[in-house]
Design a protein around this motif. Structure first.
Motif, short mmCIF file in Angstrom:
data_model
loop_
_atom_site.label_atom_id
_atom_site.label_comp_id
_atom_site.label_asym_id
_atom_site.label_seq_id
_atom_site.Cartn_x
_atom_site.Cartn_y
_atom_site.Cartn_z
N CYS A 50 0.69 -1.29 -0.52
CA CYS A 50 -0.29 -0.02 0.04
C CYS A 50 0.93 1.38 0.13
CB CYS A 50 -0.92 -0.31 0.65
SG CYS A 50 -2.35 -0.77 0.45
N ILE A 51 2.54 0.81 0.50
CA ILE A 51 3.26 2.25 0.39
C ILE A 51 3.19 2.92 -0.77
CG2 ILE A 51 5.28 2.73 1.43
CD1 ILE A 51 5.27 1.24 3.84
N ASN A 52 3.29 2.04 -1.82
CA ASN A 52 3.97 2.19 -3.22
C ASN A 52 2.21 2.03 -4.54
OD1 ASN A 52 3.90 -0.36 -3.72
ND2 ASN A 52 5.80 -0.45 -4.40
N LEU A 53 1.44 2.13 -3.30
CA LEU A 53 0.00 1.21 -4.33
C LEU A 53 0.26 0.67 -5.08
CD1 LEU A 53 -1.01 4.15 -2.76
CD2 LEU A 53 -1.51 5.02 -4.75
N LEU A 54 0.87 -0.69 -4.65
CA LEU A 54 1.45 -2.06 -6.03
C LEU A 54 0.33 -2.04 -5.04
CD1 LEU A 54 4.24 -3.48 -5.37
CD2 LEU A 54 2.97 -2.38 -7.45
N GLU A 55 -0.78 -2.44 -4.31
CA GLU A 55 -2.50 -1.66 -4.01
C GLU A 55 -2.82 -1.18 -3.45
OE1 GLU A 55 -2.72 -5.82 -1.01
OE2 GLU A 55 -1.87 -7.04 -2.18
N LEU A 72 -3.52 9.78 -6.04
CA LEU A 72 -2.59 10.21 -7.32
C LEU A 72 -3.02 9.07 -8.69
CD1 LEU A 72 1.24 10.85 -6.85
CD2 LEU A 72 -0.24 12.36 -7.58
N ARG A 73 -3.37 9.11 -9.83
CA ARG A 73 -3.45 8.10 -10.54
C ARG A 73 -2.82 8.09 -12.05
NH1 ARG A 73 -6.62 7.01 -6.76
NH2 ARG A 73 -9.34 6.55 -6.85
N GLY A 74 -2.57 7.15 -12.74
CA GLY A 74 -1.87 7.40 -13.73
C GLY A 74 -0.41 7.76 -14.23
N ASP A 75 -0.24 8.32 -15.18
CA ASP A 75 0.88 8.82 -15.47
C ASP A 75 1.43 9.75 -13.65
OD1 ASP A 75 1.63 8.70 -17.67
OD2 ASP A 75 1.26 10.05 -18.34
N GLY A 76 1.24 10.58 -13.14
CA GLY A 76 0.96 10.75 -11.99
C GLY A 76 1.93 9.95 -10.48
N LEU A 77 0.83 8.73 -11.07
CA LEU A 77 1.70 7.81 -9.97
C LEU A 77 2.66 6.91 -10.00
CD1 LEU A 77 0.99 5.89 -7.53
CD2 LEU A 77 -1.24 4.80 -8.75
N ARG A 78 3.06 6.45 -11.52
CA ARG A 78 3.97 5.82 -12.58
C ARG A 78 5.05 6.81 -11.62
NH1 ARG A 78 -0.35 4.75 -16.17
NH2 ARG A 78 0.30 6.08 -16.81
N LYS A 79 4.93 8.17 -12.18
CA LYS A 79 6.37 8.83 -12.02
C LYS A 79 6.59 9.56 -10.08
CE LYS A 79 7.83 14.57 -12.33
NZ LYS A 79 7.29 14.80 -12.80
N ALA A 80 5.67 9.07 -9.57
CA ALA A 80 5.99 9.13 -7.74
C ALA A 80 6.76 7.89 -7.73
CB ALA A 80 4.60 9.12 -7.18
#
Length: 337
Positions: A50-55, A72-80
């Motif tokens: 959950c820390i890196n939102l894999l879940e 965050l969603r999409g590109d914003g989450l991938r960048k984070a």
């Protein structure tokens, strides 16, 4: 660095709703190594994913570097996520690619310019001690070497946080120690924040600054590793610590004792002082050592001794009071006859 607030994660199963993480609030400071301990099913892996939102958490927030990842969603989450590296128990290397190619894969996926990939791979290989293995395939590596590749890959994009999910569980004790020392060295050199999931208290004792103990999806104890070893509050924590530092005296030995059995704990530099010998010289009591050792946790000594004190009850009480005045923690395990 990492702020977890009222985090919960539930799963729908054929038997109904199961709580993997239950209202967890934690803070991990910048540059520290934080251990999360618990048995299988305690919720450790669910929490770290959950820390890196894999879940994605069911409720609550996860902030890394002040940024709320749950928004965050999409590109914003991938960048984070590029700033959060992760290593796993089973390595997950690509068997058809060489060591260098496995590491460069992470760089290419992040869009690193081609001319920068080679030098960065060389730098990472040197960091993890595998410069001579760059053209070797995973099948030719030992377990420890595979995990070193996993660490290099996780560090490829210069993350601020490194998540380790049972990273040493598949390794033998000597290899585990070498990997833990590598992680500690990386932590010191890069000031990278490390969150380490494990069910082995030895791992926490070796490198962690602070820790949390999980049970049933909840955090039941949290604090400095040294303080928790010195004074565990919950039965589960005591059970974990006893697997590393055991001071159980055989029942047959205790049956032969007719004095007062005490466990004496010395924290910090006091552990190396001659407090017990001073006590025995100052009071008319006799001491019979049953068990004892000085452990070093984060380079600080922690002395724990189990002994029998024999003498008049008033003298024994005064001797115990003297130990407490000298900053010892004394637990009377059994009173004399």
């Amino acid at each position: 660095m990492i702020q977890i607030e009222q985090l919960s994660k539930t799963y729908q199963t054929k038997h109904g709703t199961v709580k993997g993480v239950d209202d967890v609030t934690l803070e991990v400071k910048t540059g520290e190594i934080f251990g999360i301990v618990g048995y299988s099913g305690a919720g450790k892996s669910s929490l770290i994913r959950c820390i890196n939102l894999l879940e994605r958490p069911t409720s609550g927030t996860v902030k890394v570097g002040g940024q709320d990842l749950t928004k965050l969603r999409g590109d914003g989450l991938r960048k984070a996520r590029l700033k959060i590296g992760m290593i796993f128990q089973h390595f997950y290397l690509i068997s058809q690619k060489t060591v260098a190619e496995n590491i460069s894969f992470a760089l290419r996926a992040a869009g690193t310019p081609s001319k920068k990939i080679g030098p960065r791979v060389d730098e990472l290989l040197e960091m993890v001690g595998l410069s001579d293995k760059r053209n070797i395939y995973p099948a030719q590596l030992s377990g420890g070497q595979k995990q070193r590749v996993g660490i290099a890959r996780a560090l490829a994009n210069e993350p601020a946080v490194l998540l380790c999910d049972e990273a040493t569980s598949a390794l033998d004790p000597n290899t585990t120690l070498s990997i833990l020392r590598l992680l500690k060295d990386i932590n010191r050199k890069l000031n990278i924040t490390i969150v380490l999931i494990t069910h082995e208290m030895n791992v926490v004792k070796e490198i962690c600054d602070r820790m949390a103990v999980m049970q049933g999806g909840r955090v039941i104890e949290e604090g400095r590793v040294y303080d928790i070893f010195a004074d565990p509050k919950t039965a589960l924590t005591k059970e974990f610590i006893s697997s590393v530092v055991s001071f159980n005296v055989p029942e047959e030995i205790l049956k032969k004792c007719d004095g007062t059995i005490v466990k004496v704990l010395f924290k910090g530099e006091v552990a190396g002082d001659g407090v017990i010998s001073d006590m025995l010289q100052s009071y008319p009591v006799k001491g019979n050592f049953l068990h004892g050792a000085i452990e070093y946790i984060q380079e600080l000594p922690l002395g724990i001794f189990v002994m029998e004190l024999k003498g008049g009850q008033a003298d024994v009480s005064q001797a115990i009071h003297y130990l407490e005045q000298r900053e010892a923690i004394v637990e009377v395990m059994e009173h004399g006859n």
